[in-house]
Design a protein around this motif. Structure first.
Motif, PDB file in Angstrom:
ATOM      1  N   VAL A 151       8.511   5.360 -27.348  1.00 44.82           N
ATOM      2  CA  VAL A 151       9.238   6.606 -27.093  1.00 44.82           C
ATOM      3  C   VAL A 151       8.581   7.762 -27.832  1.00 44.82           C
ATOM      4  CG1 VAL A 151      11.436   7.791 -27.459  1.00 44.82           C
ATOM      5  CG2 VAL A 151      11.413   5.469 -26.569  1.00 44.82           C
ATOM      6  N   SER A 209       6.968  11.052 -26.082  1.00 43.99           N
ATOM      7  CA  SER A 209       7.485  12.366 -26.475  1.00 43.99           C
ATOM      8  C   SER A 209       6.366  13.271 -26.994  1.00 43.99           C
ATOM      9  CB  SER A 209       8.553  12.208 -27.556  1.00 43.99           C
ATOM     10  OG  SER A 209       9.635  11.461 -27.074  1.00 43.99           O
ATOM     11  N   SER A 210       5.457  12.711 -27.772  1.00 43.08           N
ATOM     12  CA  SER A 210       4.345  13.495 -28.301  1.00 43.08           C
ATOM     13  C   SER A 210       3.435  13.990 -27.187  1.00 43.08           C
ATOM     14  CB  SER A 210       3.532  12.651 -29.283  1.00 43.08           C
ATOM     15  OG  SER A 210       4.322  12.291 -30.379  1.00 43.08           O
TER      16      SER A 210
END
Length: 40
Positions: A23, A27-28
């Protein structure tokens, strides 16, 4: 080495860690793409 109940707890912890890494990586990448689009 963990045994019995401790092994299950260790596997659950490792599974949670892998989920967090997946995750966090996604997200990054999304954040990086958003920043690049704002700059461009």
């Amino acid at each position: 080495m963990a045994s019995g109940k401790n092994m299950k707890a260790a596997n659950d912890t490792y599974s949670g860690f892998l989920t967090l890494v997946k995750v966090g990586t996604i997200s990054s990448i999304i954040a990086a793409v958003a920043v690049v689009m704002l700059i461009a």
